[in-house]
Write an enzyme that holds these catalytic residues in place. Sequence first.
Site, PDB file in Angstrom:
ATOM      1  N   ARG A  36       1.017  -1.289  -0.010  1.00 47.09           N
ATOM      2  CA  ARG A  36      -0.033  -0.070  -0.022  1.00 47.09           C
ATOM      3  C   ARG A  36       0.994   1.216  -0.012  1.00 47.09           C
ATOM      4  NH1 ARG A  36      -0.964   1.295   6.010  1.00 47.09           N
ATOM      5  NH2 ARG A  36       0.370  -0.200   6.955  1.00 47.09           N
ATOM      6  N   ASP A  52       4.394  -6.132  -3.880  1.00 44.93           N
ATOM      7  CA  ASP A  52       3.796  -7.320  -3.149  1.00 44.93           C
ATOM      8  C   ASP A  52       4.639  -8.410  -2.828  1.00 44.93           C
ATOM      9  OD1 ASP A  52       2.181  -9.350  -2.267  1.00 44.93           O
ATOM     10  OD2 ASP A  52       0.701  -9.163  -3.748  1.00 44.93           O
ATOM     11  N   TYR A 141      -0.913 -17.072  12.722  1.00 52.16           N
ATOM     12  CA  TYR A 141       0.512 -16.218  12.718  1.00 52.16           C
ATOM     13  C   TYR A 141       1.513 -16.730  13.492  1.00 52.16           C
ATOM     14  CZ  TYR A 141       2.895 -11.743  14.349  1.00 52.16           C
ATOM     15  OH  TYR A 141       4.023 -11.064  14.531  1.00 52.16           O
TER      16      TYR A 141
END
Length: 319
Positions: A36, A52, A141
């Site tokens: 972003r 990315d 995670y």
Amino acid sequence: MKRILVTGAAGQVGSELVPALRQRYGTDNVLATDIRPAEGALSEDGPFKLVDCTDRDALDLAVVDFASDTIYHLAAILSAVGEADPLKAYAVNLGGLANTLEVARTRDCAVFIPSSIAAFGPSTPPDPTPQDTIQRPTTMYGVTKVAGELLADYYSLRYGVDTRGVRYPGLISYLAPPGGGTTDYAVEIFYEAVREGRYTCFLEPDTQLDMMYMPDAVRASIEVMEADPSMLKHRNAFNIAAMQFTPDSLAQAIRRHVPGFIMEYQVDPLRQRIAESWPRRLDDTAAREEWGWAPEYDLEALVADMLVNLRKKLAPVGD
Ligand code: NAD
Ligand code: SER
């Protein structure tokens, strides 16, 4: 002089690590990248590119174009957000890391790989948590963080890639907001203390976790990469520690600067379960012995500095 590419640079860590790297190695030698656009200094003061990390060709091109010799790989999906979309966390955290390591192998780059207290689980000894111990995390995670530690070791052993890393505790900072983790309460509480004088916490009052102020985390990330390789018995996933606190003890420390600060609790069962599966205190002896790690900020210093800086940041324009 190093030529450094940073992935995930627009996040909580990158927003402070990139300026520190630019100050140390030269602004034009540090390329910030993220999926972003970055705001402010990160893209205005030095090179920035949209990349990315799950796209290996794009990452490879960025590394070649910039002639990078070092990658700080920060791109990740954190614990709470990762539980909302585990496959995305898997793709970004492990797919992105595999791409980074492949690019590093083929383009001869050193790599910094952050792991986390989340790489441990409920069967890990929690206080203190040894450097080398049981790692059976229960979040996606955490699964990606353990696998990432192993992958980093593998690329070092198998291919001689200079991979290094630390296990960050929960990180507290005022520049960029945290990215959706379980330790985010310890940042949110400061914003709400300054704005409202009260905070509703999503963890139980006595949930102790290992925590660190961002300047220490940034310094550790640079120091481990500059460490003399002949001194390193470990390479990746060094436990580093600075302080341990609970929501209740943090609220008490804030109350010494914000009299009348009110702390309330509305517990989120998901994040409470995650927090209870993580270490209460990391044993960072290996980092101290192998590359001289020492924290500078304890809880009192953290609270004082956070409040001074957030009062400036949140002051109405013109004050
Ligand atoms: P963050 O969520 O604030 O930032 C991560 C960044 O990665 C974001 O800017 C995001 O846009 C970017 N990103 C996401 N998917 C991407 C993709 N496919 N390609 C490129 N960029 C992508 O996270 P952070 O706190 O800055 O964490 C940095 C690293 O430190 C991560 O590896 C994280 O696991 C680790 N870590 C952080 C903490 C903490 O408390 N902040 C604690 C332990 C470990
Ligand atoms: N701060 C991170 C999280 O809560 C730990 O890695 O997800």
